[in-house]
Structures are given as C-alpha cells and as structure tokens.
Design a protein around this motif. Structure first.
Motif, PDB file in Angstrom:
ATOM      1  N   VAL A 165       0.874  -1.170   0.000  1.00  0.00           N
ATOM      2  CA  VAL A 165       0.000   0.000   0.000  1.00  0.00           C
ATOM      3  C   VAL A 165       0.908   1.216   0.000  1.00  0.00           C
ATOM      4  O   VAL A 165       1.699   1.422   0.922  1.00  0.00           O
ATOM      5  CB  VAL A 165      -0.942   0.014   1.210  1.00  0.00           C
ATOM      6  CG1 VAL A 165      -1.647   1.367   1.332  1.00  0.00           C
ATOM      7  CG2 VAL A 165      -1.975  -1.103   1.096  1.00  0.00           C
ATOM      8  N   HIS A 188      -1.315  -1.018  -4.207  1.00  0.00           N
ATOM      9  CA  HIS A 188      -2.568  -0.310  -3.989  1.00  0.00           C
ATOM     10  C   HIS A 188      -2.204   1.114  -3.604  1.00  0.00           C
ATOM     11  O   HIS A 188      -1.555   1.345  -2.578  1.00  0.00           O
ATOM     12  CB  HIS A 188      -3.392  -0.972  -2.885  1.00  0.00           C
ATOM     13  CG  HIS A 188      -3.910  -2.329  -3.230  1.00  0.00           C
ATOM     14  ND1 HIS A 188      -5.239  -2.599  -3.460  1.00  0.00           N
ATOM     15  CD2 HIS A 188      -3.255  -3.510  -3.407  1.00  0.00           C
ATOM     16  CE1 HIS A 188      -5.385  -3.881  -3.756  1.00  0.00           C
ATOM     17  NE2 HIS A 188      -4.196  -4.462  -3.725  1.00  0.00           N
ATOM     18  N   ALA A 208      -7.446   1.347   1.393  1.00  0.00           N
ATOM     19  CA  ALA A 208      -6.552   0.512   0.593  1.00  0.00           C
ATOM     20  C   ALA A 208      -6.124  -0.734   1.362  1.00  0.00           C
ATOM     21  O   ALA A 208      -6.027  -1.832   0.790  1.00  0.00           O
ATOM     22  CB  ALA A 208      -5.329   1.316   0.179  1.00  0.00           C
ATOM     23  N   ALA A 211      -8.827  -3.213   1.237  1.00  0.00           N
ATOM     24  CA  ALA A 211      -8.876  -3.869  -0.080  1.00  0.00           C
ATOM     25  C   ALA A 211      -7.817  -4.960  -0.182  1.00  0.00           C
ATOM     26  O   ALA A 211      -8.074  -6.046  -0.728  1.00  0.00           O
ATOM     27  CB  ALA A 211      -8.687  -2.830  -1.186  1.00  0.00           C
ATOM     28  N   VAL A 212      -6.619  -4.687   0.350  1.00  0.00           N
ATOM     29  CA  VAL A 212      -5.556  -5.705   0.350  1.00  0.00           C
ATOM     30  C   VAL A 212      -5.978  -6.906   1.173  1.00  0.00           C
ATOM     31  O   VAL A 212      -5.782  -8.062   0.771  1.00  0.00           O
ATOM     32  CB  VAL A 212      -4.246  -5.105   0.895  1.00  0.00           C
ATOM     33  CG1 VAL A 212      -3.232  -6.207   1.185  1.00  0.00           C
ATOM     34  CG2 VAL A 212      -3.663  -4.117  -0.100  1.00  0.00           C
ATOM     35  N   GLU A 215      -8.564  -8.890  -0.812  1.00  0.00           N
ATOM     36  CA  GLU A 215      -8.057  -9.510  -2.036  1.00  0.00           C
ATOM     37  C   GLU A 215      -7.016 -10.576  -1.762  1.00  0.00           C
ATOM     38  O   GLU A 215      -7.047 -11.665  -2.356  1.00  0.00           O
ATOM     39  CB  GLU A 215      -7.458  -8.431  -2.943  1.00  0.00           C
ATOM     40  CG  GLU A 215      -6.893  -8.983  -4.253  1.00  0.00           C
ATOM     41  CD  GLU A 215      -6.343  -7.901  -5.158  1.00  0.00           C
ATOM     42  OE1 GLU A 215      -5.620  -8.237  -6.110  1.00  0.00           O
ATOM     43  OE2 GLU A 215      -6.640  -6.706  -4.909  1.00  0.00           O
TER      44      GLU A 215
END
Length: 441
Positions: A165, A188, A208, A211-212, A215
C-alpha cells in the motif's frame, strides 16, 4: 429479511442475527473457529439462521499482519503506524530510513501480509520513498516464469508475493508505483497518510489496506478456498469494531464524551478510543505527526489463551507480580497492561492525547467479560480502577457497559449499508440497563 453478522475470531466464530430494517438483535450463536477452513465454523455458527445472508469480518489466523516502511521513525513511520492501527491491522514491524540488507532481512522475518510504504509530506522530501521502493522492487529473485511471482527477500524469501500500500508523497506516487509494479509487486495506491506536518490523514490508506485484506488474505485462500468466504467478509475484525465504536460515539454525541472499548481476547487485547469531537478539534495540529481522529492499540502478547505466558510476563514487567507467580486474574492483567500501554501511546499524541483518561463511557468486550457474572466483572473493574495514575484513570468514576451479546462488530458491519440499523443496535447496547455497571472508584 434478516442478516447474520459474523465475526470469525481466532478462537470462536460469533454470529448475531439482526433485522436490518429496525436494528433489532434477534438471536446470537457461536461455534469454534475451524482454522483449517473457517467456512465450516461460519456454517456451524449460523446453522440456526438458514435463510439469513451472511456479512462477516475476520481476525482468524492472526488477522492482517502489516509492516510499515517510512522515511524516518519519529514522523513518517509513526504516521504510518497510526494509520495501520486505525485500519485494523496488527503492526508486526516498523522500518525507518533507507532499507539496507539488515533492514530488509528484518522486514522479511516479520512475515507481513502487506507493506505500508510511506514517506515525505506532499511535495516534500521524496528521495527515501523512491529509494525504498526501488529496494523492495529489486530485492528478490523471480520465482517462476513471470515477474508477478517476485517476493520480498534479503538472504531468503517470503513464501508469497507481498502487496504494497503506497501512501507517501503524492508528488511522486505514479513514479514510485510504477517502480514497484515493474518489480512484480502488487500495489494499492492511496493518499498520503501525512500530507502536511501535523495533519494525519489515514482514511484513504485505511480503505486501501482493507482492499488488500479482502483480495490477498481473504481471497488468497489462506483461510478457505470456498468462494463464499470472499462474498461474506467485509473487513478485518478490528476495523469493523472501530467502525462500531464510531457509531456508538455518534449516538452519544449530544453528551460530548469520549468512548473507550477494551476488548480482551484469546490472542490479543485491543483498546479503542473515539474522542469527544469538540475537545479533539481544539487540539489538532499541535503535534508533528497529527492526532488520529479514531484510535486503536492492539497488544499481541496480551491474550488470555493463545499468548497467556506472554501475558504473565508482561504483567511482571509492569510490576504486577514476581517471576514464577501467577498473581492476577488473567482478565485483570490483560486489562491493566493494555490500558497502561494505550495511555502511554496517547501521551505521544501531545495535547490531544488525553481522551482515554477523560472517557465518558467504557465498554468491555471479549469472552473474559461476556461470560463472567456481574460479581466477577465488578471484581476485575475494582482492581483495575485501583491502578492509580495508570489503567485506573480510565475506569475510576466512569460508567461501564459489558457488551455481552458482542454487537460492536455487528454495528460496524451494518454501518455502511444499514446506518439506521447500526445506530439502533448501538442505542440498544447503551439502553441495556442490566448490563450497566455503576461507576467504580
């Protein structure tokens, strides 16, 4: 319609059946977390709610392990650290300055799930951010036929590609992101966590990092290969709980009080604080890093089951016993040490760091409190409150609620899509008079 709000914990998976139209809590259930495949535990916990869609958060398998790489320790790395905690991550390593071979080896040894790369204010110093990106991008040999198989490493390598990130100086963000991607690292991009001296801006990085987590941790098959898990999970558990505490603080906003939550778990103990917004605004900008609007500390050595020996050692280190003794109730020890550490962290925030000491409400969570009777909880509170000048300064004279139904995570899971239901559930928690313990001290 009903929703099953599920927290997949390190030891137990807890489920709350909620009416999203009204926010009413209809039922609760739990089952042991099945770490070989957490979906099995979720299905067991929700077996009594067969028609309810599942929304979930997870801290199973250690949650989200994050390493911070910053420009220097006192400002940019510390800003990254604070932003990571607000995102619900467990910070396993902080590196400051140029990454050399030793620092790279230490980063690798921490085995992070994600690296938060920060450095420089917007338009300010950029050389260290550029240099560290180049080191990360070129530090590992390619494994397999494509550059996407690169992993971090010094004298050795991590078992998987580690996403980055990027939340540093935005003036060079595109350039730095390109360097990382050319090295095969997933990137990201986020806004700078420290856009100017004294102004901490963690929310973009928090998004972010979430999101990591979704995912690469949830979607990466580490906890389950069942695609249902990815459709259920919205956040790492501490992120959801912090959102729940924020909703609780909004419900209490007319009273203008700081809310502190102490969550004693089997693997970690978390302390959350959402300050009185008016008092907070008066102190912003007085400290180089900036004061987080929402605060969290997580102590990975203060769990009452998985890390009990480390908990005992930490209690001794705090002067709460002698080596070889087991002088304290474990819940008391975890609560006392965690609150002391949280207060020390807040002291580093400067004038804006007194929020926990001036708490207007304390919420206790975790099995050690949820499953204890009123007398047992009172004994722990009385002992912790006696810690004059330390943990006791948070509890003495402060109303305390026990979250016996474990709804804070559910409130956080509901907050984005069902804000009225989240607020109603928070009001129910505040209005559960049988759960309110009189002020101590």
């Amino acid at each position: 319609m009903t929703l099953a709000c599920v927290d997949i914990g390190s030891t137990f998976t807890k489920a709350a059946l909620v009416d999203p139209a009204t926010g009413h809590l209809l039922a609760t259930a739990q089952a042991p977390t099945t770490l070989d495949d957490v979906v099995t535990g979720v299905l067991a916990a929700t077996a009594g709610f067969p028609e309810a869609p599942v929304v979930a958060c997870s801290s199973a398998g250690g949650g989200l392990r994050l390493a911070v790489v910053g420009y220097e320790q006192l400002i940019s790395a510390e800003a990254g650290h604070r932003a990571a905690l607000s995102a619900g991550a467990r910070v396993v390593h902080v590196a400051a300055g140029l990454l050399d071979a030793d620092r790279l080896d230490a980063l690798r040894a921490a085995e992070p799930d994600v690296v938060l790369l920060v450095g420089g204010t917007d338009g300010g110093e950029a050389s260290v951010l550029r240099a560290n990106a180049a080191v990360l991008a070129s530090s590992a040999p390619v494994q397999g036929p494509s550059a996407s198989a690169r992993v971090l490493g010094g004298s050795g390598v991590l078992p998987r590609s580690v996403p980055v990130v990027l939340a540093g100086n935005v003036a060079v963000r595109d350039e730095v992101a390109a360097v990382l991607r050319d090295g095969g690292l997933p990137v990201h991009e986020a806004d700078n966590v420290l856009p100017d001296i004294g102004r901490l801006a963690p929310e973009s990085a928090r998004t972010a990092i979430r999101a990591v987590f979704l995912e690469h941790v949830i979607g990466g098959g580490r906890l389950s290969t069942d695609p249902g898990l990815r459709s259920w999970v919205r956040a790492v558990t501490p992120d959801a709980v912090l959102e729940g505490v924020t909703v609780l603080a909004r419900v209490l906003a007319p009273e203008r009080v700081s809310v502190v939550v102490l969550d004693v778990g089997g693997a970690t103990t978390d302390v959350y604080c959402v300050p009185d917004p008016d008092a907070e605004q008066a102190t912003l900008g007085r400290e180089a890093v900036g004061v987080p609007a929402r605060r969290r500390t997580v102590e990975g050595d203060l769990g009452v089951s998985w890390s009990v020996e480390a908990l005992r050692a930490a209690a001794v280190a705090e002067g709460l016993g002698e080596p070889g003794d087991d002088p304290l109730d474990l819940g008391e020890a975890a609560a006392t040490v965690a609150l002391r550490r949280h207060l020390r962290a807040e002291a580093g925030y400067g004038p804006g760091g007194a929020s926990a000491r001036s708490a207007g409400l304390v919420v206790l969570s975790g099995g050690v409190f949820r499953h204890a009777d009123r007398a047992a909880v009172d004994r722990v509170l009385t002992r912790v409150a006696a810690d004059a000048g330390g943990a006791g300064s948070v509890l003495a004279g402060t109303p305390v609620i026990v979250d016996r139904s474990y709804v804070l995570a559910a409130i956080g899971l509901l907050a984005a899509e069902h804000p009225h239901a989240a607020a109603a559930l928070a009001r129910d928690l505040l209005g559960s008079r049988q759960q309110v313990i009189p002020p101590v001290g």
